[in-house]
Design a protein around this motif. Sequence first.
Motif, short mmCIF file in Angstrom:
data_model
loop_
_atom_site.label_atom_id
_atom_site.label_comp_id
_atom_site.label_asym_id
_atom_site.label_seq_id
_atom_site.Cartn_x
_atom_site.Cartn_y
_atom_site.Cartn_z
N LEU A 279 -16.08 -21.78 -52.47
CA LEU A 279 -15.63 -20.46 -53.05
C LEU A 279 -16.47 -19.80 -54.10
O LEU A 279 -16.88 -18.50 -53.98
CB LEU A 279 -14.27 -20.65 -53.68
CG LEU A 279 -12.98 -20.98 -52.71
CD1 LEU A 279 -11.68 -21.38 -53.59
CD2 LEU A 279 -12.61 -19.59 -51.96
N LEU A 280 -16.85 -20.41 -55.17
CA LEU A 280 -17.74 -19.72 -56.16
C LEU A 280 -19.05 -19.32 -55.71
O LEU A 280 -19.62 -18.23 -55.95
CB LEU A 280 -17.70 -20.53 -57.36
CG LEU A 280 -16.57 -20.27 -58.55
CD1 LEU A 280 -15.18 -20.56 -58.06
CD2 LEU A 280 -16.82 -21.04 -59.74
N ALA A 281 -19.39 -20.39 -54.93
CA ALA A 281 -21.21 -20.19 -54.34
C ALA A 281 -21.10 -18.91 -53.48
O ALA A 281 -21.84 -18.16 -53.65
CB ALA A 281 -21.48 -21.41 -53.68
N SER A 282 -20.13 -18.56 -52.65
CA SER A 282 -20.13 -17.50 -51.76
C SER A 282 -19.71 -16.17 -52.48
O SER A 282 -20.28 -15.17 -52.14
CB SER A 282 -18.98 -17.90 -50.79
OG SER A 282 -19.12 -18.68 -49.75
N ILE A 283 -18.77 -16.24 -53.37
CA ILE A 283 -18.54 -15.16 -54.16
C ILE A 283 -19.69 -14.63 -55.10
O ILE A 283 -20.03 -13.47 -54.76
CB ILE A 283 -17.35 -15.31 -55.23
CG1 ILE A 283 -15.85 -15.41 -54.27
CG2 ILE A 283 -17.19 -14.09 -56.34
CD1 ILE A 283 -14.92 -16.05 -55.06
N LEU A 284 -20.37 -15.59 -55.63
CA LEU A 284 -21.58 -15.17 -56.62
C LEU A 284 -22.76 -14.95 -55.61
O LEU A 284 -23.54 -14.00 -55.86
CB LEU A 284 -22.07 -16.62 -57.29
CG LEU A 284 -21.04 -16.94 -58.39
CD1 LEU A 284 -21.56 -18.47 -58.67
CD2 LEU A 284 -21.18 -16.09 -59.57
N HIS A 285 -23.09 -15.51 -54.60
CA HIS A 285 -24.28 -15.32 -53.80
C HIS A 285 -24.08 -13.87 -52.96
O HIS A 285 -24.79 -13.00 -52.74
CB HIS A 285 -24.49 -16.53 -52.77
CG HIS A 285 -25.80 -16.22 -51.97
ND1 HIS A 285 -27.17 -16.52 -52.64
CD2 HIS A 285 -26.14 -15.82 -50.54
CE1 HIS A 285 -27.95 -16.37 -51.74
NE2 HIS A 285 -27.16 -15.86 -50.64
N TYR A 286 -22.94 -13.88 -52.32
CA TYR A 286 -22.60 -12.69 -51.39
C TYR A 286 -22.09 -11.29 -51.87
O TYR A 286 -22.43 -10.43 -51.53
CB TYR A 286 -21.80 -12.81 -50.10
CG TYR A 286 -22.24 -14.33 -49.27
CD1 TYR A 286 -23.57 -13.97 -48.81
CD2 TYR A 286 -21.47 -15.41 -49.09
CE1 TYR A 286 -24.15 -15.24 -48.19
CE2 TYR A 286 -21.95 -16.35 -48.44
CZ TYR A 286 -23.26 -16.64 -47.86
OH TYR A 286 -23.63 -17.62 -47.27
N ARG A 287 -21.36 -11.68 -52.98
CA ARG A 287 -20.55 -10.14 -53.61
C ARG A 287 -21.12 -9.96 -54.87
O ARG A 287 -21.11 -8.99 -55.14
CB ARG A 287 -19.19 -10.67 -53.70
CG ARG A 287 -18.29 -9.53 -54.24
CD ARG A 287 -16.64 -9.81 -54.15
NE ARG A 287 -16.18 -9.76 -52.74
CZ ARG A 287 -15.34 -10.59 -52.08
NH1 ARG A 287 -14.62 -11.44 -53.15
NH2 ARG A 287 -14.99 -10.41 -51.05
N LEU A 288 -21.56 -11.00 -55.80
CA LEU A 288 -22.10 -10.70 -57.00
C LEU A 288 -23.49 -10.52 -57.13
O LEU A 288 -24.11 -10.17 -58.19
CB LEU A 288 -21.42 -11.45 -58.10
CG LEU A 288 -19.76 -11.65 -58.23
CD1 LEU A 288 -19.50 -12.71 -59.34
CD2 LEU A 288 -19.20 -10.12 -58.37
N GLY A 289 -24.16 -10.96 -56.04
CA GLY A 289 -25.77 -10.53 -56.28
C GLY A 289 -26.53 -11.87 -56.62
O GLY A 289 -27.84 -11.55 -56.70
#
Length: 255
Positions: A27-37
Motif C-alpha cells: 500500500l505505502l510503496a504504491s502510494i509513495l511511488h505512483y502518487r506522491l512522486g
Amino acid sequence: METKKQPAIIAFSTQKGGVGKSTFTALLASILHYRLGYQVAVFDCDFPQYSLVQMRDRDLKTVMQNEVLKKMTHKQFTTINKKAYPVFQSKTDRVLDELAAYVDHAEVVPDIVFLDLPGTVNTAGILSTLANVHYIFSPITADRVVLESTLSFTDVLTHVLMKKKHTEIKSIQLFWNQVDGREKTPLYVNYNKVIKDLGLQLMETSITDSKRFRKEGEAVTKTIFRSTLLPADPKLMILCRLDQFMEEFLRIVKL
C-alpha cells in the motif's frame, strides 16, 4: 568523488503473521511511488511465501487480462513517466549487501526502500538486518496472542537493540490495525496504557478493518486498494483511515 544519497530503509515488522505487514508494504510503496512522486524499491525477504513477489506477478497478469485496469495503468505510467518500482526477492542474511549493491549501481537511487521481513526472530540475520533499518512500523490487533508477542518483540528492539551504539534505527512505531468499530473502547484504552507504561511509541492513527475495502477494490474494476502497480483508490483510503496514516507516516520519516 560525489557520494550517492542513501535511501530511507523502512520495514513493517512484527512477530505474528496475518496482521498486515506485506499489505502495508504494498500500500505505502504504491502510494509513495505512483502518487506522491518518490522513488521506491522493495526487497521481499519473507521466505518461503514471498508474498510481494507473488503479488507483483498476479498484478501483471490481472492488468493484462482486464481492459479497464490496462487503460488505468497505461494512463498512470504515461503521466508519471517512470517505471513500476522494483520488487526484489532476497533473504534476511543477505539483503543488506544486495540493497547496497543495488543503490551503488542504480541510475536513479530510491528515496525509500521497504524490506518485507519474516515474522520470527529465529530467521538467520533478522536482528542484524533490523539494526540497519531506519524506521520500523509494527501493526498490532486487539488479540491477546498477537499483542503480547508484538509488545515483547518491540520492547526488545526498543530497549535492547536501539541502545547499541551501532544501530541505525531512528524510530519504532506501533499502530492499531484491523480495528473493529464494534469492539469496546475500554479495551483499547487499557492496551494503550500498557504500551505507554512499557515506554513504547504508538501512532495516533488506527486503521479500521480493511477486509471489506480490499474486497471492493479487487472485485470492482474501477477501484483499486492493494496493488504493486497502482495506488489505492483515495475513497477507499479515507474509509479505512489510510489517508490519515499516510500523513502521520510522512511526518515520522520526515520525507
